[in-house]
Scaffold this motif. Structure first.
Motif, short mmCIF file in Angstrom:
data_model
loop_
_atom_site.label_atom_id
_atom_site.label_comp_id
_atom_site.label_asym_id
_atom_site.label_seq_id
_atom_site.Cartn_x
_atom_site.Cartn_y
_atom_site.Cartn_z
N LEU A 62 26.41 46.75 47.76
CA LEU A 62 27.43 45.77 48.13
C LEU A 62 27.76 44.95 46.90
O LEU A 62 26.87 44.38 46.27
CB LEU A 62 26.90 44.85 49.25
N THR A 63 29.05 44.89 46.53
CA THR A 63 29.50 44.14 45.37
C THR A 63 30.72 43.33 45.76
O THR A 63 31.68 43.90 46.28
CB THR A 63 29.87 45.09 44.22
N PRO A 64 30.75 42.03 45.53
CA PRO A 64 29.61 41.19 45.19
C PRO A 64 28.71 40.99 46.41
O PRO A 64 29.11 41.30 47.54
CB PRO A 64 30.25 39.87 44.76
N LYS A 65 27.51 40.49 46.19
CA LYS A 65 26.56 40.29 47.28
C LYS A 65 27.02 39.19 48.24
O LYS A 65 26.77 39.24 49.43
CB LYS A 65 25.16 39.93 46.75
N THR A 66 27.68 38.18 47.71
CA THR A 66 28.25 37.10 48.52
C THR A 66 29.58 36.69 47.88
O THR A 66 29.84 37.02 46.73
CB THR A 66 27.33 35.85 48.59
#
Length: 143
Positions: free
Chosen positions: A21-25
């Motif tokens: 997952l990119t970005p994580k947040t």
């Protein structure tokens, strides 16, 4: 002696592994999230179904579904592993998701579809921050 048949060759289900997952947040209003998963099938099978990522909304409906894509030119890549990915924007909040792919096998003179899932049970989670919840229209009518 039994004649050779392609359909009698043992078949192995595909593997889904190493999710990304990119970005994580990120801020939901300004961020496009890219989800990825590695796909491998030691038999080199790839039947009509790209891996997909499914989001489980808090209300239990699975209505965010994106098909993931990869580019390759040789069957050998499928045997050693391909990275599939897809991008989307999300509403603010914590989201549960998983990856899946369908696999077709030939058994007893008929085709059967089976699902391979990552994780096998439960969900992965991620959070989209900020305050982005589009308006919802209730009890509307057009005259």
């Amino acid at each position: 002696m039994t004649p050779f048949s392609y359909f009698n060759v043992p078949d192995h289900p595909p593997e889904l592994y190493d999710p990304g997952l990119t970005p994580k947040t990120g801020d939901a209003r300004n961020t496009t999230f890219t989800f990825s998963i590695w796909y491998k099938d030691i038999d080199g099978d790839f039947y009509y179904s790209n891996p997909a990522m499914v989001i489980n909304h808090n209300d239990g409906y699975y209505n965010n579904y994106i098909e993931l894509y990869a580019y390759w030119d040789e069957e050998e890549d499928i045997k050693t592993g391909l990275n599939f990915s897809g991008s989307l924007s999300l509403y603010t909040g914590t989201h549960e998701y998983y990856f899946k792919v369908y696999h077709r096998t030939y058994t007893n003179c008929s085709y059967e579809w089976t699902e391979t899932r990552f994780p096998e049970t439960g969900f992965l989670t991620m959070t989209a921050g900020g305050n982005y919840n589009p308006p919802v229209l209730y009890n509307a009518s057009v005259t």
